[in-house]
Motif scaffolding. Sequence first.
Motif, PDB file in Angstrom:
ATOM      1  N   ASP A  78       0.829  -1.199   0.000  1.00 48.01           N
ATOM      2  CA  ASP A  78       0.000   0.000   0.000  1.00 48.01           C
ATOM      3  C   ASP A  78       0.868   1.255   0.000  1.00 48.01           C
ATOM      4  N   PHE A  79       1.904   1.245   0.817  1.00 53.01           N
ATOM      5  CA  PHE A  79       2.832   2.376   0.898  1.00 53.01           C
ATOM      6  C   PHE A  79       3.504   2.626  -0.447  1.00 53.01           C
ATOM      7  N   ALA A  80       3.967   1.551  -1.098  1.00 52.93           N
ATOM      8  CA  ALA A  80       4.667   1.687  -2.376  1.00 52.93           C
ATOM      9  C   ALA A  80       3.753   2.214  -3.471  1.00 52.93           C
ATOM     10  N   ARG A  81       2.486   1.838  -3.433  1.00 51.05           N
ATOM     11  CA  ARG A  81       1.549   2.306  -4.455  1.00 51.05           C
ATOM     12  C   ARG A  81       1.286   3.805  -4.347  1.00 51.05           C
ATOM     13  N   VAL A  82       1.288   4.305  -3.136  1.00 48.10           N
ATOM     14  CA  VAL A  82       0.894   5.700  -2.902  1.00 48.10           C
ATOM     15  C   VAL A  82       2.082   6.654  -2.926  1.00 48.10           C
ATOM     16  N   THR A  83       3.242   6.208  -2.456  1.00 46.18           N
ATOM     17  CA  THR A  83       4.390   7.105  -2.324  1.00 46.18           C
ATOM     18  C   THR A  83       5.481   6.726  -3.317  1.00 46.18           C
ATOM     19  N   ALA A  84       5.528   7.451  -4.405  1.00 44.19           N
ATOM     20  CA  ALA A  84       6.618   7.268  -5.364  1.00 44.19           C
ATOM     21  C   ALA A  84       7.887   7.895  -4.794  1.00 44.19           C
ATOM     22  N   GLY A  85       9.014   7.608  -5.424  1.00 42.73           N
ATOM     23  CA  GLY A  85      10.275   8.194  -4.990  1.00 42.73           C
ATOM     24  C   GLY A  85      10.357   9.658  -5.358  1.00 42.73           C
ATOM     25  N   PRO A  86      11.458  10.313  -4.982  1.00 49.16           N
ATOM     26  CA  PRO A  86      11.644  11.719  -5.355  1.00 49.16           C
ATOM     27  C   PRO A  86      11.545  11.883  -6.865  1.00 49.16           C
ATOM     28  N   GLY A  87      10.618  12.715  -7.299  1.00 50.10           N
ATOM     29  CA  GLY A  87      10.420  12.912  -8.732  1.00 50.10           C
ATOM     30  C   GLY A  87      10.616  14.357  -9.110  1.00 50.10           C
ATOM     31  N   ASP A  88       9.695  14.868  -9.937  1.00 52.85           N
ATOM     32  CA  ASP A  88       9.807  16.252 -10.396  1.00 52.85           C
ATOM     33  C   ASP A  88       9.713  17.244  -9.249  1.00 52.85           C
ATOM     34  N   ASP A  89       9.020  16.843  -8.151  1.00 52.26           N
ATOM     35  CA  ASP A  89       8.892  17.774  -7.032  1.00 52.26           C
ATOM     36  C   ASP A  89      10.140  17.819  -6.166  1.00 52.26           C
ATOM     37  N   GLY A  90      11.080  16.900  -6.393  1.00 50.17           N
ATOM     38  CA  GLY A  90      12.370  16.955  -5.708  1.00 50.17           C
ATOM     39  C   GLY A  90      12.390  16.269  -4.356  1.00 50.17           C
ATOM     40  N   PRO A  91      13.579  16.071  -3.807  1.00 44.87           N
ATOM     41  CA  PRO A  91      13.724  15.344  -2.544  1.00 44.87           C
ATOM     42  C   PRO A  91      13.159  16.068  -1.331  1.00 44.87           C
ATOM     43  N   VAL A  92      13.094  17.400  -1.371  1.00 46.55           N
ATOM     44  CA  VAL A  92      12.545  18.117  -0.220  1.00 46.55           C
ATOM     45  C   VAL A  92      11.052  17.806  -0.068  1.00 46.55           C
ATOM     46  N   GLU A  93      10.318  17.912  -1.162  1.00 44.00           N
ATOM     47  CA  GLU A  93       8.894  17.594  -1.097  1.00 44.00           C
ATOM     48  C   GLU A  93       8.659  16.113  -0.819  1.00 44.00           C
ATOM     49  N   HIS A 193       8.901  22.696   9.050  1.00 42.65           N
ATOM     50  CA  HIS A 193      10.255  22.720   9.611  1.00 42.65           C
ATOM     51  C   HIS A 193      11.115  21.610   9.008  1.00 42.65           C
ATOM     52  N   LEU A 194      10.543  20.437   8.849  1.00 46.99           N
ATOM     53  CA  LEU A 194      11.284  19.329   8.252  1.00 46.99           C
ATOM     54  C   LEU A 194      11.689  19.655   6.815  1.00 46.99           C
ATOM     55  N   LEU A 195      10.781  20.257   6.072  1.00 44.58           N
ATOM     56  CA  LEU A 195      11.115  20.622   4.693  1.00 44.58           C
ATOM     57  C   LEU A 195      12.225  21.663   4.651  1.00 44.58           C
ATOM     58  N   ALA A 196      12.140  22.657   5.534  1.00 45.84           N
ATOM     59  CA  ALA A 196      13.193  23.677   5.579  1.00 45.84           C
ATOM     60  C   ALA A 196      14.524  23.064   5.987  1.00 45.84           C
ATOM     61  N   PHE A 197      14.480  22.150   6.929  1.00 51.70           N
ATOM     62  CA  PHE A 197      15.694  21.471   7.381  1.00 51.70           C
ATOM     63  C   PHE A 197      16.315  20.667   6.236  1.00 51.70           C
ATOM     64  N   ALA A 198      15.466  19.911   5.519  1.00 45.82           N
ATOM     65  CA  ALA A 198      15.955  19.113   4.399  1.00 45.82           C
ATOM     66  C   ALA A 198      16.519  20.005   3.296  1.00 45.82           C
ATOM     67  N   ARG A 199      15.845  21.125   3.036  1.00 43.67           N
ATOM     68  CA  ARG A 199      16.306  22.029   1.980  1.00 43.67           C
ATOM     69  C   ARG A 199      17.693  22.582   2.315  1.00 43.67           C
ATOM     70  N   THR A 200      17.884  22.968   3.566  1.00 40.16           N
ATOM     71  CA  THR A 200      19.184  23.489   3.988  1.00 40.16           C
ATOM     72  C   THR A 200      20.253  22.413   3.925  1.00 40.16           C
ATOM     73  N   ALA A 201      19.910  21.212   4.406  1.00 37.28           N
ATOM     74  CA  ALA A 201      20.884  20.117   4.409  1.00 37.28           C
ATOM     75  C   ALA A 201      21.309  19.741   2.994  1.00 37.28           C
ATOM     76  N   PRO A 206      26.925  17.264   1.846  1.00 37.92           N
ATOM     77  CA  PRO A 206      27.713  16.572   0.829  1.00 37.92           C
ATOM     78  C   PRO A 206      26.890  16.044  -0.334  1.00 37.92           C
ATOM     79  N   ALA A 207      25.560  15.922  -0.170  1.00 41.52           N
ATOM     80  CA  ALA A 207      24.766  15.395  -1.277  1.00 41.52           C
ATOM     81  C   ALA A 207      24.561  16.425  -2.368  1.00 41.52           C
ATOM     82  N   GLY A 208      24.802  17.672  -2.067  1.00 38.98           N
ATOM     83  CA  GLY A 208      24.798  18.669  -3.118  1.00 38.98           C
ATOM     84  C   GLY A 208      23.571  19.522  -3.193  1.00 38.98           C
ATOM     85  N   ARG A 209      22.614  19.202  -4.057  1.00 38.31           N
ATOM     86  CA  ARG A 209      21.560  20.127  -4.418  1.00 38.31           C
ATOM     87  C   ARG A 209      20.188  19.612  -4.009  1.00 38.31           C
TER      88      ARG A 209
END
Length: 210
Positions: A78-93, A193-201, A206-209
């Motif tokens: 169920d989780f895999a069907r609903v949550t795709a990996g990081p796509g066009d919306d990027g890893p922060v979203e 807050h989590l999104l802002a934290f991820a965006r800054t990280a 080291p992962a870059g962008r």
Amino acid sequence: MPKHADARPAEPADSARAAATKEALLAAAHDEFAQHGVAGARVDRIARRAGVNKERIYGYFGSKEKLFDAVVKRALDDFARVTAGPGDDGPVEYVGRLFDYYREHPDLLRLLMWESLHDRTDDLPDRQWRVELCGSRVDALAEALGEERSPRVAHTMLALKALAMMPLALPQIGALIGVDLDDPREAGAMREHLLAFARTALSDGPAGRS
């Protein structure tokens, strides 16, 4: 014309009853395992919730442990069907989408935590399926970051998942520091807050962008 020429074969009643019984057992077991884990779960309670004899558990699944494995597999499906990996919306979203799913489906986190605590000498069930699923998420993250797949990208994926999971997996810690994620406003603030934290990280780390 033969007397029954127009008759069409129907699904055997026994097969339909078996499918309904298995579904009832999986639903009842989901609640029982999420609440009590593998060791604490009781097959008699599961059977009573499902409205069947507990011998059906052994007949359909073989053991309590294999029933637990089937429950976890279905929750992950169920989780895999609903949550795709990081796509066009990027890893922060992606972190936000994970947080939303875990918040709406707290039983998934409980099942995974119980699984990690369960002392099992054999390998995880459906291991290859899980490897391929997780690998596809790492590949998607690498593409979103504009990098080749590497251990560093895998570490980043694990860190992003941890960001989304931890506040919900250990609510007692949040309560100790005054964070109540049962409050929708507080949950929304935590998500931002989590999104802002991820965006800054991702911008500085080291992962870059992002």
